[in-house]
Design a protein around this motif. Structure first.
Motif, PDB file in Angstrom:
ATOM      1  N   HIS A   1       4.191 -13.015  12.357  1.00 48.86           N
ATOM      2  CA  HIS A   1       5.613 -12.749  12.571  1.00 48.86           C
ATOM      3  C   HIS A   1       6.279 -13.906  13.326  1.00 48.86           C
ATOM      4  O   HIS A   1       7.172 -14.570  12.814  1.00 48.86           O
ATOM      5  N   MET A   2       5.778 -14.172  14.543  1.00 47.44           N
ATOM      6  CA  MET A   2       6.370 -15.227  15.364  1.00 47.44           C
ATOM      7  C   MET A   2       5.345 -16.233  15.860  1.00 47.44           C
ATOM      8  O   MET A   2       5.662 -17.095  16.677  1.00 47.44           O
ATOM      9  N   GLY A   3       4.101 -16.133  15.403  1.00 47.77           N
ATOM     10  CA  GLY A   3       3.080 -17.106  15.775  1.00 47.77           C
ATOM     11  C   GLY A   3       2.486 -16.901  17.148  1.00 47.77           C
ATOM     12  O   GLY A   3       1.749 -17.776  17.638  1.00 47.77           O
ATOM     13  N   LEU A   4       2.719 -15.771  17.778  1.00 47.83           N
ATOM     14  CA  LEU A   4       2.176 -15.532  19.114  1.00 47.83           C
ATOM     15  C   LEU A   4       0.697 -15.154  19.030  1.00 47.83           C
ATOM     16  O   LEU A   4       0.257 -14.533  18.057  1.00 47.83           O
ATOM     17  N   PRO A   5      -0.104 -15.524  20.063  1.00 47.27           N
ATOM     18  CA  PRO A   5      -1.532 -15.164  20.037  1.00 47.27           C
ATOM     19  C   PRO A   5      -1.723 -13.656  20.121  1.00 47.27           C
ATOM     20  O   PRO A   5      -0.916 -12.930  20.718  1.00 47.27           O
ATOM     21  N   LEU A   6      -2.834 -13.191  19.546  1.00 47.79           N
ATOM     22  CA  LEU A   6      -3.083 -11.755  19.424  1.00 47.79           C
ATOM     23  C   LEU A   6      -4.219 -11.233  20.292  1.00 47.79           C
ATOM     24  O   LEU A   6      -4.396 -10.020  20.403  1.00 47.79           O
TER      25      LEU A   6
ATOM     26  N   GLY B   1       5.069  -6.060  19.010  1.00 44.60           N
ATOM     27  CA  GLY B   1       4.561  -4.753  18.628  1.00 44.60           C
ATOM     28  C   GLY B   1       4.177  -4.591  17.174  1.00 44.60           C
ATOM     29  O   GLY B   1       3.964  -3.469  16.715  1.00 44.60           O
ATOM     30  N   PHE B   2       4.059  -5.687  16.433  1.00 42.16           N
ATOM     31  CA  PHE B   2       3.594  -5.568  15.049  1.00 42.16           C
ATOM     32  C   PHE B   2       2.167  -5.022  15.048  1.00 42.16           C
ATOM     33  O   PHE B   2       1.337  -5.405  15.879  1.00 42.16           O
ATOM     34  N   ARG B   3       1.888  -4.137  14.110  1.00 47.25           N
ATOM     35  CA  ARG B   3       0.592  -3.473  14.048  1.00 47.25           C
ATOM     36  C   ARG B   3      -0.215  -3.991  12.855  1.00 47.25           C
ATOM     37  O   ARG B   3       0.308  -4.073  11.732  1.00 47.25           O
ATOM     38  N   PHE B   4      -1.507  -4.316  13.100  1.00 54.02           N
ATOM     39  CA  PHE B   4      -2.364  -4.879  12.057  1.00 54.02           C
ATOM     40  C   PHE B   4      -3.651  -4.075  11.933  1.00 54.02           C
ATOM     41  O   PHE B   4      -4.276  -3.718  12.945  1.00 54.02           O
ATOM     42  N   ASP B   5      -4.040  -3.800  10.701  1.00 53.29           N
ATOM     43  CA  ASP B   5      -5.304  -3.109  10.429  1.00 53.29           C
ATOM     44  C   ASP B   5      -6.431  -4.138  10.520  1.00 53.29           C
ATOM     45  O   ASP B   5      -6.511  -5.064   9.702  1.00 53.29           O
ATOM     46  N   LEU B   6      -7.310  -3.984  11.509  1.00 51.59           N
ATOM     47  CA  LEU B   6      -8.374  -4.971  11.719  1.00 51.59           C
ATOM     48  C   LEU B   6      -9.446  -4.930  10.643  1.00 51.59           C
ATOM     49  O   LEU B   6     -10.252  -5.854  10.541  1.00 51.59           O
ATOM     50  N   THR B   7      -9.520  -3.884   9.841  1.00 53.61           N
ATOM     51  CA  THR B   7     -10.521  -3.844   8.766  1.00 53.61           C
ATOM     52  C   THR B   7     -10.112  -4.696   7.580  1.00 53.61           C
ATOM     53  O   THR B   7     -10.948  -5.047   6.750  1.00 53.61           O
ATOM     54  N   SER B   8      -8.816  -5.029   7.493  1.00 56.86           N
ATOM     55  CA  SER B   8      -8.340  -5.794   6.337  1.00 56.86           C
ATOM     56  C   SER B   8      -7.393  -6.932   6.693  1.00 56.86           C
ATOM     57  O   SER B   8      -7.179  -7.845   5.897  1.00 56.86           O
ATOM     58  N   GLY B   9      -6.798  -6.877   7.886  1.00 56.28           N
ATOM     59  CA  GLY B   9      -5.800  -7.874   8.260  1.00 56.28           C
ATOM     60  C   GLY B   9      -4.397  -7.492   7.821  1.00 56.28           C
ATOM     61  O   GLY B   9      -3.428  -8.206   8.108  1.00 56.28           O
ATOM     62  N   GLU B  10      -4.264  -6.367   7.131  1.00 62.69           N
ATOM     63  CA  GLU B  10      -2.962  -5.939   6.614  1.00 62.69           C
ATOM     64  C   GLU B  10      -2.023  -5.558   7.754  1.00 62.69           C
ATOM     65  O   GLU B  10      -2.407  -4.903   8.719  1.00 62.69           O
ATOM     66  N   CYS B  11      -0.775  -5.967   7.626  1.00 65.83           N
ATOM     67  CA  CYS B  11       0.238  -5.606   8.609  1.00 65.83           C
ATOM     68  C   CYS B  11       0.816  -4.246   8.227  1.00 65.83           C
ATOM     69  O   CYS B  11       1.329  -4.057   7.119  1.00 65.83           O
ATOM     70  N   LEU B  12       0.746  -3.296   9.151  1.00 62.81           N
ATOM     71  CA  LEU B  12       1.250  -1.956   8.895  1.00 62.81           C
ATOM     72  C   LEU B  12       2.736  -1.841   9.209  1.00 62.81           C
ATOM     73  O   LEU B  12       3.390  -0.887   8.784  1.00 62.81           O
ATOM     74  N   THR B  13       3.261  -2.814   9.953  1.00 60.65           N
ATOM     75  CA  THR B  13       4.674  -2.789  10.329  1.00 60.65           C
ATOM     76  C   THR B  13       5.546  -3.420   9.247  1.00 60.65           C
ATOM     77  O   THR B  13       6.588  -2.885   8.889  1.00 60.65           O
ATOM     78  N   ALA B  14       5.070  -4.552   8.731  1.00 60.44           N
ATOM     79  CA  ALA B  14       5.815  -5.259   7.687  1.00 60.44           C
ATOM     80  C   ALA B  14       4.828  -5.674   6.607  1.00 60.44           C
ATOM     81  O   ALA B  14       4.077  -6.639   6.789  1.00 60.44           O
ATOM     82  N   PRO B  15       4.796  -4.970   5.479  1.00 64.37           N
ATOM     83  CA  PRO B  15       3.798  -5.222   4.434  1.00 64.37           C
ATOM     84  C   PRO B  15       3.815  -6.629   3.853  1.00 64.37           C
ATOM     85  O   PRO B  15       2.852  -7.042   3.236  1.00 64.37           O
ATOM     86  N   TYR B  16       4.882  -7.373   4.073  1.00 66.36           N
ATOM     87  CA  TYR B  16       4.973  -8.706   3.478  1.00 66.36           C
ATOM     88  C   TYR B  16       4.247  -9.764   4.304  1.00 66.36           C
ATOM     89  O   TYR B  16       4.172 -10.925   3.894  1.00 66.36           O
ATOM     90  N   VAL B  17       3.702  -9.400   5.473  1.00 60.84           N
ATOM     91  CA  VAL B  17       2.933 -10.360   6.270  1.00 60.84           C
ATOM     92  C   VAL B  17       1.514  -9.829   6.451  1.00 60.84           C
ATOM     93  O   VAL B  17       1.264  -8.625   6.364  1.00 60.84           O
TER      94      VAL B  17
END
Length: 282
Positions: A226-231, A247-263
């Motif tokens: 999203h903004m390049g900040l460390p996680l 506050g972007f949420r990411f599924d650690l099993t796949s890397g998929e972003c749950l907040t914005a599907p395009y990232v």
């Protein structure tokens, strides 16, 4: 004891040769020969069962029986007639040995860890543990073989200390390669990875996030798309990592972003070898 073992092997080979010659006989003669074989075996089984039954009647007899069963010839004969049975672990181990050449031909191996009730625990090594796709295929082969030969077994599971790669593109590396010479870099030992607790790994210009989740090891670029900040300081809720920035949420099993599907988090290939994580960065 060496002479006895050699005699046992010689006799077993004679039996194999005799059976092979029977198979080449005309059908009518083969049936007569097999009937003779079955009759002799039935006679021997009756006598052996009476001997074993008598020995089991006293403690001294039981000790003698346990001692003679240690002889491979005695054990083989009693096993052949069903007078003694292999324990469950031995039966499973026999199947493991039979499928091991297939596993090794694919650059992997399998180790029997333990048998508890109707569950077998195995550990996959080599390419089997380093590649999630091959691990699934080869574990399924082991599972099918065990269940077919040992019907008491209902489950075949990975040993608890077994970790598999969570992201490993097919064909990126074969078995028996020098990882350091193939563009791979060492990550942390698996003992340092706690479930769903990200670990930051910095290598040259690469800033990585390594995490163990659901028995798999994943590696991502330590940067929120999203903004390049460390996680690495983000909160983890189950298998979901929350970016500490926005506050972007990411599924650690796949890397998929749950907040914005395009990232999505950028994954890196991972290989688990000898209880250490390896990552492919180029």
């Amino acid at each position: 004891m060496k002479v006895l073992e050699e005699d046992f092997t010689t006799l077993a080979e004679r039996v194999d040769r005799a059976l092979a010659s029977i198979r080449d006989m005309p059908e009518s003669e083969r049936e007569k020969a097999m009937e003779l074989k079955k009759s002799i075996e039935a006679f021997h089984e009756l006598a052996l069962r009476k001997i074993v039954r008598a020995l089991r009647e006293t403690e001294a007899g039981k000790e003698v029986l346990l001692k003679v069963v240690e002889d491979p010839a005695v054990y083989a004969v009693l096993l052949m007639h069903g007078i003694i049975k292999q324990d469950l672990f031995t039966r499973v181990a026999t199947v493991i040995e039979e499928v091991r050449p297939y596993m090794q031909s694919h650059g992997g191996d399998v180790e029997l860890v333990k048998v508890e009730g109707n569950t077998v625990y195995v550990r996959l090594n080599g390419a089997c543990s380093g590649c999630s796709l091959s691990a699934v295929t080869l574990k399924r082969s082991v599972e099918e073989a065990i269940k077919a030969r040992v019907p008491e077994i209902e489950y075949v599971l990975m040993a608890k200390d077994e970790l598999a790669s969570g992201f490993m593109p097919p064909g990126i590396v074969g078995a028996d390669v020098d990882l350091e010479q193939s563009g791979w870099v060492q990550g942390p030992p698996t003992s340092e990875l706690e479930e769903a607790r990200p670990v930051r790994v910095v290598h040259d210009e690469y800033d990585l996030l390594v995490v163990r989740v659901d028995g798999k090891v994943m590696a991502f670029r330590n940067s929120c798309p999203h903004m390049g900040l460390p996680l690495h300081k983000g909160l983890v809720d189950g298998t979901v990592l929350v970016c500490p920035g926005h506050g972007f949420r990411f599924d650690l099993t796949s890397g998929e972003c749950l907040t914005a599907p395009y990232v999505q988090l950028e994954p890196f290939p991972v290989r688990v070898e000898d209880h250490r994580v390896w990552m492919r960065l180029d």
